[in-house]
Design a protein around this motif. Structure first.
Motif, PDB file in Angstrom:
ATOM      1  N   VAL A   1       0.840  -1.203   0.000  1.00 56.97           N
ATOM      2  CA  VAL A   1       0.000   0.000   0.000  1.00 56.97           C
ATOM      3  C   VAL A   1       0.873   1.250   0.000  1.00 56.97           C
ATOM      4  O   VAL A   1       0.666   2.168  -0.800  1.00 56.97           O
ATOM      5  CB  VAL A   1      -0.955   0.001   1.217  1.00 56.97           C
ATOM      6  CG1 VAL A   1      -1.618   1.358   1.406  1.00 56.97           C
ATOM      7  CG2 VAL A   1      -1.998  -1.095   1.075  1.00 56.97           C
ATOM      8  N   ILE A   2       1.863   1.279   0.872  1.00 52.97           N
ATOM      9  CA  ILE A   2       2.733   2.460   0.977  1.00 52.97           C
ATOM     10  C   ILE A   2       3.574   2.630  -0.285  1.00 52.97           C
ATOM     11  O   ILE A   2       3.693   3.735  -0.816  1.00 52.97           O
ATOM     12  CB  ILE A   2       3.618   2.374   2.233  1.00 52.97           C
ATOM     13  CG1 ILE A   2       2.752   2.403   3.483  1.00 52.97           C
ATOM     14  CG2 ILE A   2       4.650   3.485   2.252  1.00 52.97           C
ATOM     15  CD1 ILE A   2       1.790   3.562   3.581  1.00 52.97           C
TER      16      ILE A   2
ATOM     17  N   ALA B   1       4.624   5.888  -5.045  1.00 52.39           N
ATOM     18  CA  ALA B   1       4.898   5.968  -6.478  1.00 52.39           C
ATOM     19  C   ALA B   1       3.936   6.920  -7.187  1.00 52.39           C
ATOM     20  O   ALA B   1       4.235   7.387  -8.282  1.00 52.39           O
ATOM     21  CB  ALA B   1       4.815   4.580  -7.099  1.00 52.39           C
ATOM     22  N   SER B   2       2.803   7.211  -6.558  1.00 56.01           N
ATOM     23  CA  SER B   2       1.798   8.048  -7.204  1.00 56.01           C
ATOM     24  C   SER B   2       1.832   9.508  -6.763  1.00 56.01           C
ATOM     25  O   SER B   2       1.046  10.310  -7.252  1.00 56.01           O
ATOM     26  CB  SER B   2       0.399   7.477  -6.935  1.00 56.01           C
ATOM     27  OG  SER B   2       0.050   7.667  -5.579  1.00 56.01           O
ATOM     28  N   ILE B   3       2.723   9.855  -5.838  1.00 55.66           N
ATOM     29  CA  ILE B   3       2.804  11.235  -5.369  1.00 55.66           C
ATOM     30  C   ILE B   3       4.208  11.779  -5.612  1.00 55.66           C
ATOM     31  O   ILE B   3       5.150  11.022  -5.764  1.00 55.66           O
ATOM     32  CB  ILE B   3       2.416  11.352  -3.876  1.00 55.66           C
ATOM     33  CG1 ILE B   3       3.352  10.517  -2.991  1.00 55.66           C
ATOM     34  CG2 ILE B   3       0.967  10.948  -3.669  1.00 55.66           C
ATOM     35  CD1 ILE B   3       3.087  10.684  -1.505  1.00 55.66           C
ATOM     36  N   GLU B   4       4.304  13.102  -5.653  1.00 53.62           N
ATOM     37  CA  GLU B   4       5.586  13.722  -5.966  1.00 53.62           C
ATOM     38  C   GLU B   4       6.440  14.006  -4.739  1.00 53.62           C
ATOM     39  O   GLU B   4       7.646  13.833  -4.776  1.00 53.62           O
ATOM     40  CB  GLU B   4       5.356  15.020  -6.748  1.00 53.62           C
ATOM     41  CG  GLU B   4       4.795  14.757  -8.135  1.00 53.62           C
ATOM     42  CD  GLU B   4       4.618  16.033  -8.922  1.00 53.62           C
ATOM     43  OE1 GLU B   4       5.282  17.041  -8.609  1.00 53.62           O
ATOM     44  OE2 GLU B   4       3.816  16.008  -9.862  1.00 53.62           O
TER      45      GLU B   4
END
Length: 96
Positions: free
Chosen positions: A67-68, A73-76
Motif C-alpha cells: 500500500v505504501i 509511487a503516485s505522489i511527488e
C-alpha cells in the motif's frame, strides 16, 4: 515481536518486520493506539499476546508495504510519517 508500542512506531519500522507478520492495534485506529507485530495463527485467529493486549487485526506487513509503495509511487513529495500512517489507516478501514 509481541511487544506493545504505538501504531506510528510500527509504521516507521515496517521494513524491519517479516513480511508474513501481522499488525494488531487497538481501536479507534489513529497514530497513537497500542499496537504490536506478531505472527498470525494458521487458524485465522489473533495470537494470544494480541488478544491479551486487547488488540485487533489491522493489516499484514506485506500488504502494508505494498500500500505504501504504491502510494509513494503516485505522489511527488515525500510524505511525513504521520501522513504515511494515516494512509495505512485509511486503507485498513476502507479497503482491507
Amino acid at each position: 515481536m509481541g511487544k506493545v508500542g504505538r501504531l506510528i512506531e510500527i509504521v516507521e519500522r515496517l521494513s524491519e518486520f517479516d513480511e508474513y507478520d501481522t499488525i494488531y492495534a487497538s481501536e479507534p485506529w489513529t497514530e497513537d493506539p497500542d499496537a504490536m507485530v506478531a505472527t498470525g495463527l494458521d487458524t485465522g485467529r489473533s495470537p494470544p499476546e494480541a488478544v491479551e493486549a486487547g488488540l485487533e487485526y489491522f493489516l499484514e506487513i506485506h500488504i502494508s508495504r505494498e500500500v505504501i509503495e504504491g502510494w509513494l509511487a503516485s505522489i511527488e513529495e515525500k510524505p511525513s510519517l504521520s501522513a504515511v500512517c494515516q494512509r495505512l489507516i485509511q486503507y485498513a478501514v476502507n479497503d482491507a
